[in-house]
Design a protein around this motif. Structure first.
Motif, PDB file in Angstrom:
ATOM      1  N   LEU A 127      14.315  45.294  69.037  1.00  0.00           N
ATOM      2  CA  LEU A 127      14.193  44.055  69.800  1.00  0.00           C
ATOM      3  C   LEU A 127      15.276  44.009  70.869  1.00  0.00           C
ATOM      4  O   LEU A 127      16.433  44.308  70.602  1.00  0.00           O
ATOM      5  CB  LEU A 127      14.334  42.851  68.873  1.00  0.00           C
ATOM      6  CG  LEU A 127      13.205  42.606  67.870  1.00  0.00           C
ATOM      7  CD1 LEU A 127      13.548  41.417  66.981  1.00  0.00           C
ATOM      8  CD2 LEU A 127      11.892  42.367  68.579  1.00  0.00           C
ATOM      9  N   PRO A 128      14.920  43.624  72.087  1.00  0.00           N
ATOM     10  CA  PRO A 128      15.951  43.524  73.127  1.00  0.00           C
ATOM     11  C   PRO A 128      16.972  42.429  72.846  1.00  0.00           C
ATOM     12  O   PRO A 128      18.095  42.485  73.322  1.00  0.00           O
ATOM     13  CB  PRO A 128      15.140  43.234  74.401  1.00  0.00           C
ATOM     14  CG  PRO A 128      13.839  42.685  73.920  1.00  0.00           C
ATOM     15  CD  PRO A 128      13.576  43.326  72.600  1.00  0.00           C
ATOM     16  N   GLY A 187       6.113  52.086  85.931  1.00  0.00           N
ATOM     17  CA  GLY A 187       6.882  50.869  86.091  1.00  0.00           C
ATOM     18  C   GLY A 187       7.891  50.634  84.984  1.00  0.00           C
ATOM     19  O   GLY A 187       8.121  51.487  84.122  1.00  0.00           O
ATOM     20  N   ALA A 188       8.476  49.461  84.984  1.00  0.00           N
ATOM     21  CA  ALA A 188       9.570  49.132  84.070  1.00  0.00           C
ATOM     22  C   ALA A 188       9.050  48.652  82.719  1.00  0.00           C
ATOM     23  O   ALA A 188       7.949  48.108  82.615  1.00  0.00           O
ATOM     24  CB  ALA A 188      10.461  48.056  84.686  1.00  0.00           C
ATOM     25  N   SER A 189       9.861  48.862  81.696  1.00  0.00           N
ATOM     26  CA  SER A 189       9.540  48.355  80.363  1.00  0.00           C
ATOM     27  C   SER A 189       9.626  46.835  80.357  1.00  0.00           C
ATOM     28  O   SER A 189      10.342  46.213  81.150  1.00  0.00           O
ATOM     29  CB  SER A 189      10.517  48.927  79.330  1.00  0.00           C
ATOM     30  OG  SER A 189      10.452  50.333  79.301  1.00  0.00           O
ATOM     31  N   ARG A 190       8.919  46.248  79.385  1.00  0.00           N
ATOM     32  CA  ARG A 190       8.910  44.800  79.250  1.00  0.00           C
ATOM     33  C   ARG A 190       8.628  44.431  77.809  1.00  0.00           C
ATOM     34  O   ARG A 190       7.782  45.054  77.167  1.00  0.00           O
ATOM     35  CB  ARG A 190       7.835  44.191  80.160  1.00  0.00           C
ATOM     36  CG  ARG A 190       7.687  42.681  80.063  1.00  0.00           C
ATOM     37  CD  ARG A 190       6.514  42.199  80.897  1.00  0.00           C
ATOM     38  NE  ARG A 190       6.374  40.749  80.843  1.00  0.00           N
ATOM     39  CZ  ARG A 190       5.337  40.070  81.344  1.00  0.00           C
ATOM     40  NH1 ARG A 190       4.358  40.725  81.944  1.00  0.00           N
ATOM     41  NH2 ARG A 190       5.284  38.753  81.244  1.00  0.00           N
ATOM     42  N   ALA A 191       9.340  43.463  77.282  1.00  0.00           N
ATOM     43  CA  ALA A 191       9.068  42.917  75.945  1.00  0.00           C
ATOM     44  C   ALA A 191       9.419  41.441  75.990  1.00  0.00           C
ATOM     45  O   ALA A 191      10.562  41.053  75.737  1.00  0.00           O
ATOM     46  CB  ALA A 191       9.873  43.647  74.876  1.00  0.00           C
ATOM     47  N   ASP A 192       8.444  40.614  76.337  1.00  0.00           N
ATOM     48  CA  ASP A 192       8.665  39.189  76.539  1.00  0.00           C
ATOM     49  C   ASP A 192       7.913  38.372  75.498  1.00  0.00           C
ATOM     50  O   ASP A 192       6.745  38.650  75.200  1.00  0.00           O
ATOM     51  CB  ASP A 192       8.204  38.750  77.929  1.00  0.00           C
ATOM     52  CG  ASP A 192       9.015  39.386  79.048  1.00  0.00           C
ATOM     53  OD1 ASP A 192      10.168  39.773  78.786  1.00  0.00           O
ATOM     54  OD2 ASP A 192       8.483  39.487  80.172  1.00  0.00           O
ATOM     55  N   ASP A 199      22.443  38.603  67.997  1.00  0.00           N
ATOM     56  CA  ASP A 199      21.509  39.686  67.790  1.00  0.00           C
ATOM     57  C   ASP A 199      21.676  40.302  66.410  1.00  0.00           C
ATOM     58  O   ASP A 199      22.741  40.238  65.802  1.00  0.00           O
ATOM     59  CB  ASP A 199      21.693  40.770  68.863  1.00  0.00           C
ATOM     60  CG  ASP A 199      21.280  40.273  70.238  1.00  0.00           C
ATOM     61  OD1 ASP A 199      20.533  39.282  70.311  1.00  0.00           O
ATOM     62  OD2 ASP A 199      21.713  40.870  71.230  1.00  0.00           O
ATOM     63  N   ALA A 200      20.583  40.952  65.927  1.00  0.00           N
ATOM     64  CA  ALA A 200      20.611  41.603  64.628  1.00  0.00           C
ATOM     65  C   ALA A 200      21.562  42.779  64.644  1.00  0.00           C
ATOM     66  O   ALA A 200      21.890  43.346  65.688  1.00  0.00           O
ATOM     67  CB  ALA A 200      19.193  42.077  64.252  1.00  0.00           C
ATOM     68  N   ASP A 201      21.995  43.180  63.415  1.00  0.00           N
ATOM     69  CA  ASP A 201      22.898  44.325  63.290  1.00  0.00           C
ATOM     70  C   ASP A 201      22.179  45.606  63.707  1.00  0.00           C
ATOM     71  O   ASP A 201      20.974  45.724  63.565  1.00  0.00           O
ATOM     72  CB  ASP A 201      23.371  44.458  61.840  1.00  0.00           C
ATOM     73  CG  ASP A 201      24.248  43.268  61.437  1.00  0.00           C
ATOM     74  OD1 ASP A 201      24.802  42.601  62.328  1.00  0.00           O
ATOM     75  OD2 ASP A 201      24.371  43.026  60.210  1.00  0.00           O
TER      76      ASP A 201
END
Length: 219
Positions: A207-208, A79-84, A217-219
């Protein structure tokens, strides 16, 4: 049922990190239960690789950790990646508060933690006890968390230096589940720089997006 190991300690280790094949069709109740769990982690094996499934009260992470299997296996897809962030994005005011604190500590390095209460769903900032602080070195203590509180972000500065993760940071973060953030160039007229990563499963993951609401977003 056939035992995976005949040593009790080894069996406990394997039970703490279960490994499940993905069925070629239909559902997998055990994988679904792991994905729905409050706290847990395990591996799902499919024809297209191996997925680490990790759950914390504040984090839901599904990340591939191995390439597709070259040989034939009668498994389905991981399945798909996830980072929530189950806790939601951190309000921007905490970002501002921490930056002001880090700048006030110049020329020395400083640190802060973002905590989250699972019961009230509130965030809080905690500033750690410092054992040593110089422009190039910082030794600080991890927080002792009361019930229902979880550490989401471990933050420190490199004062006037650039933002990066050092070998010391890598050693400190190797076995943690947290967002690690380093701020650098705090005295720069164009504003500070930020490096961020998700530490989970012994890995350092990009991090997404920035975990703070309303912050680039971070550099």
């Amino acid at each position: 049922m056939t035992m995976l190991a005949d040593d009790a300690t080894a069996a406990a280790v394997l039970d703490a990190m279960p490994c499940y094949p993905v069925p070629p069709f239909g559902r997998s109740p055990v994988i679904e239960a792991l994905r729905a769990s409050r706290i847990g982690h395990g591996l799902a094996i499919g024809h297209d690789g191996v997925m680490l499934i990790l759950r914390r009260p504040w984090l839901a992470l599904d990340v591939p950790i191995a390439s597709p299997i070259a040989g034939y296996v009668p498994y389905g897809s991981i399945g798909a990646s996830r980072a929530d962030l189950r806790c939601g994005l951190i309000p921007r005011r905490y970002f501002v508060q921490i930056l002001e604190f880090l700048k006030a500590a110049l020329p020395n390095e400083a640190a802060a933690f973002i905590l989250w209460n699972e019961a009230s769903r509130e965030f809080a900032v905690e500033f750690p006890d410092i054992d040593e602080a110089t422009p190039t070195r910082l030794v600080y203590r991890m927080p002792r968390l009361p019930p229902d509180w979880h550490m989401v972000c471990d933050i420190h500065s490199h004062a006037r230096g650039r933002a990066f993760f050092s070998a010391t940071d890598d050693a400190d973060d190797a076995h943690a589940t947290k967002i690690a953030i380093v701020f650098g160039r705090l005295d720069h007229p164009d504003g500070p720089t930020m490096a961020a990563r998700l530490c989970a499963g012994g890995m350092f993951l990009p991090l997404p997006r920035c975990p703070f609401a309303g912050v680039p977003d971070a550099d």
